[in-house]
Design an enzyme around this catalytic site. Structure first.
Site, PDB file in Angstrom:
ATOM      1  N   GLY A 111       1.334  -5.791   1.379  1.00 23.50           N
ATOM      2  CA  GLY A 111       2.575  -5.183   0.906  1.00 23.50           C
ATOM      3  C   GLY A 111       3.145  -5.772  -0.361  1.00 23.50           C
ATOM      4  O   GLY A 111       4.345  -5.679  -0.595  1.00 23.50           O
ATOM      5  N   SER A 112       2.303  -6.343  -1.226  1.00 20.19           N
ATOM      6  CA  SER A 112       2.837  -6.925  -2.457  1.00 20.19           C
ATOM      7  C   SER A 112       3.429  -5.861  -3.365  1.00 20.19           C
ATOM      8  O   SER A 112       4.474  -6.072  -3.994  1.00 20.19           O
ATOM      9  CB  SER A 112       1.751  -7.717  -3.198  1.00 20.19           C
ATOM     10  OG  SER A 112       0.726  -6.856  -3.648  1.00 20.19           O
ATOM     11  N   ASN A 113       2.787  -4.704  -3.451  1.00 19.44           N
ATOM     12  CA  ASN A 113       3.345  -3.622  -4.269  1.00 19.44           C
ATOM     13  C   ASN A 113       4.636  -3.085  -3.671  1.00 19.44           C
ATOM     14  O   ASN A 113       5.564  -2.708  -4.398  1.00 19.44           O
ATOM     15  CB  ASN A 113       2.320  -2.486  -4.420  1.00 19.44           C
ATOM     16  CG  ASN A 113       1.365  -2.720  -5.573  1.00 19.44           C
ATOM     17  OD1 ASN A 113       1.782  -3.041  -6.677  1.00 19.44           O
ATOM     18  ND2 ASN A 113       0.080  -2.575  -5.305  1.00 19.44           N
ATOM     19  N   ARG A 134      -6.727  12.710  12.018  1.00 21.10           N
ATOM     20  CA  ARG A 134      -5.881  12.337  10.875  1.00 21.10           C
ATOM     21  C   ARG A 134      -4.645  13.228  10.807  1.00 21.10           C
ATOM     22  O   ARG A 134      -3.562  12.783  10.435  1.00 21.10           O
ATOM     23  CB  ARG A 134      -6.682  12.457   9.576  1.00 21.10           C
ATOM     24  CG  ARG A 134      -7.771  11.406   9.411  1.00 21.10           C
ATOM     25  CD  ARG A 134      -8.287  11.420   7.983  1.00 21.10           C
ATOM     26  NE  ARG A 134      -9.314  10.395   7.778  1.00 21.10           N
ATOM     27  CZ  ARG A 134     -10.606  10.630   7.698  1.00 21.10           C
ATOM     28  NH1 ARG A 134     -11.045  11.883   7.817  1.00 21.10           N
ATOM     29  NH2 ARG A 134     -11.466   9.659   7.496  1.00 21.10           N
ATOM     30  N   MET A 140      -4.427   2.622   3.474  1.00 18.29           N
ATOM     31  CA  MET A 140      -5.884   2.742   3.571  1.00 18.29           C
ATOM     32  C   MET A 140      -6.307   3.830   4.548  1.00 18.29           C
ATOM     33  O   MET A 140      -7.213   3.645   5.369  1.00 18.29           O
ATOM     34  CB  MET A 140      -6.481   1.395   3.974  1.00 18.29           C
ATOM     35  CG  MET A 140      -6.109   0.255   3.049  1.00 18.29           C
ATOM     36  SD  MET A 140      -6.523   0.598   1.308  1.00 18.29           S
ATOM     37  CE  MET A 140      -8.319   0.554   1.391  1.00 18.29           C
ATOM     38  N   ARG A 141      -5.657   4.974   4.457  1.00 14.98           N
ATOM     39  CA  ARG A 141      -6.021   6.124   5.278  1.00 14.98           C
ATOM     40  C   ARG A 141      -6.124   7.354   4.392  1.00 14.98           C
ATOM     41  O   ARG A 141      -5.356   7.515   3.436  1.00 14.98           O
ATOM     42  CB  ARG A 141      -4.975   6.391   6.377  1.00 14.98           C
ATOM     43  CG  ARG A 141      -4.657   5.215   7.282  1.00 14.98           C
ATOM     44  CD  ARG A 141      -5.865   4.681   7.999  1.00 14.98           C
ATOM     45  NE  ARG A 141      -6.538   5.694   8.800  1.00 14.98           N
ATOM     46  CZ  ARG A 141      -7.747   5.523   9.308  1.00 14.98           C
ATOM     47  NH1 ARG A 141      -8.425   4.419   9.086  1.00 14.98           N
ATOM     48  NH2 ARG A 141      -8.300   6.480  10.043  1.00 14.98           N
ATOM     49  N   ILE A 190      -5.376  11.012   3.539  1.00 12.58           N
ATOM     50  CA  ILE A 190      -4.272  11.892   3.926  1.00 12.58           C
ATOM     51  C   ILE A 190      -4.761  13.335   4.035  1.00 12.58           C
ATOM     52  O   ILE A 190      -5.823  13.692   3.528  1.00 12.58           O
ATOM     53  CB  ILE A 190      -3.096  11.788   2.940  1.00 12.58           C
ATOM     54  CG1 ILE A 190      -3.528  12.193   1.522  1.00 12.58           C
ATOM     55  CG2 ILE A 190      -2.511  10.386   2.953  1.00 12.58           C
ATOM     56  CD1 ILE A 190      -2.375  12.248   0.544  1.00 12.58           C
ATOM     57  N   ASN A 202       0.391   7.544  -5.258  1.00 11.63           N
ATOM     58  CA  ASN A 202      -0.588   6.536  -4.850  1.00 11.63           C
ATOM     59  C   ASN A 202      -0.900   5.610  -6.018  1.00 11.63           C
ATOM     60  O   ASN A 202      -0.750   5.982  -7.183  1.00 11.63           O
ATOM     61  CB  ASN A 202      -1.881   7.223  -4.386  1.00 11.63           C
ATOM     62  CG  ASN A 202      -2.897   6.234  -3.854  1.00 11.63           C
ATOM     63  OD1 ASN A 202      -2.569   5.357  -3.052  1.00 11.63           O
ATOM     64  ND2 ASN A 202      -4.141   6.354  -4.279  1.00 11.63           N
ATOM     65  N   HIS A 245      -4.043   2.883  -7.427  1.00 10.97           N
ATOM     66  CA  HIS A 245      -5.459   2.577  -7.223  1.00 10.97           C
ATOM     67  C   HIS A 245      -5.917   1.562  -8.271  1.00 10.97           C
ATOM     68  O   HIS A 245      -5.549   1.679  -9.445  1.00 10.97           O
ATOM     69  CB  HIS A 245      -6.291   3.858  -7.342  1.00 10.97           C
ATOM     70  CG  HIS A 245      -7.733   3.658  -7.065  1.00 10.97           C
ATOM     71  ND1 HIS A 245      -8.227   3.416  -5.795  1.00 10.97           N
ATOM     72  CD2 HIS A 245      -8.823   3.645  -7.901  1.00 10.97           C
ATOM     73  CE1 HIS A 245      -9.537   3.284  -5.845  1.00 10.97           C
ATOM     74  NE2 HIS A 245      -9.927   3.416  -7.106  1.00 10.97           N
TER      75      HIS A 245
END
Length: 222
Positions: free
Chosen positions: A37-39, A90, A115-116, A118, A132, A134
């Site tokens: 969770g750094s971002n 999902r 990390m899923r 969508i 998102n 990346h």
């Protein structure tokens, strides 16, 4: 030209002044995270510093052992665990995510290390409002292990990208990118650390930019 660790140029595009990213009304952000969770914390700090006019009513994490939970508790952000292993499909997970976010009146969905994969369920509930980040210069090196992919390919520059999410993994309209040169002695760990520095710079800015773009689009239509 040879770069040292102490002097590595980084390039962000587009480069926008804080004034151009200023939002009149606060955004309600729902955050999705799977890891440390750094971002996520960077976004919280940007809000606290009034660099991003927003609030985070809820954070959803899918990994019971994710360190983001502890980070959120320290930052006093409410959390809920939606363990993906407890959902058959999902689509079922995304239905629950939408339900939780709607209960908290979320306007924008922020994937901060989610990390899923969508589904249309999430994208249709928040059209053009799922963001998102990346660790590559998309469209290069999509998917997992993007840093390792860049090193294996032998490219000399990589970086990070913030974009609007789409059904195709790591695709969708690009909002902002930062380039990071690769050093001769880079390892996945050292390169990822430098990329992450740039992620922390552009993520809050890109969220504001997305909101400004959406606002301007509405005004053009009206």
């Amino acid at each position: 030209m040879v770069f040292s660790d102490n002097c590595i140029p980084n390039f962000i595009s587009p480069q926008l002044s804080p004034e151009k990213l200023k939002l009149e009304n606060p955004l309600k952000l729902g955050v999705l995270a799977s890891g440390s969770g750094s971002n996520f914390e960077v976004i919280v700090k940007a809000i606290e510093k009034e660099e991003l006019n927003a609030e985070i009513p809820i954070l959803i994490y899918n990994n019971p052992k994710a360190k983001v939970k502890e980070r959120a508790q320290r930052l006093k952000i409410p959390t809920i665990l939606l363990n993906h292993r407890e959902f058959k499909q999902r689509e079922d997970l995304d239905k629950k995510i939408v339900e939780v976010f709607q209960e908290h009146q979320v306007e924008w969905v922020i994937m901060a290390g989610w990390m899923r994969v969508i589904t249309p369920i999430l994208l249709e509930a928040f059209p053009n409002r799922v963001i998102n980040i990346h660790p590559s210069l998309l469209p290069s090196f999509k998917g997992i292990n993007a840093v390792e992919q860049a090193l294996k390919a032998g490219v000399k520059i990589t970086g990070c990208t913030v974009h609007l999410a789409s059904l195709e993994v790591d695709s969708g309209p690009i909002l902002m990118q930062a380039a990071v040169p690769i050093l001769a002695d880079d390892t996945p760990e050292t390169l990822h650390a430098r990329i992450q520095v740039q992620e922390h710079k552009i993520f809050p800015q890109a969220i504001a930019l997305a909101a400004k773009n959406a606002f301007n689009s509405i005004n053009l239509v009206n």
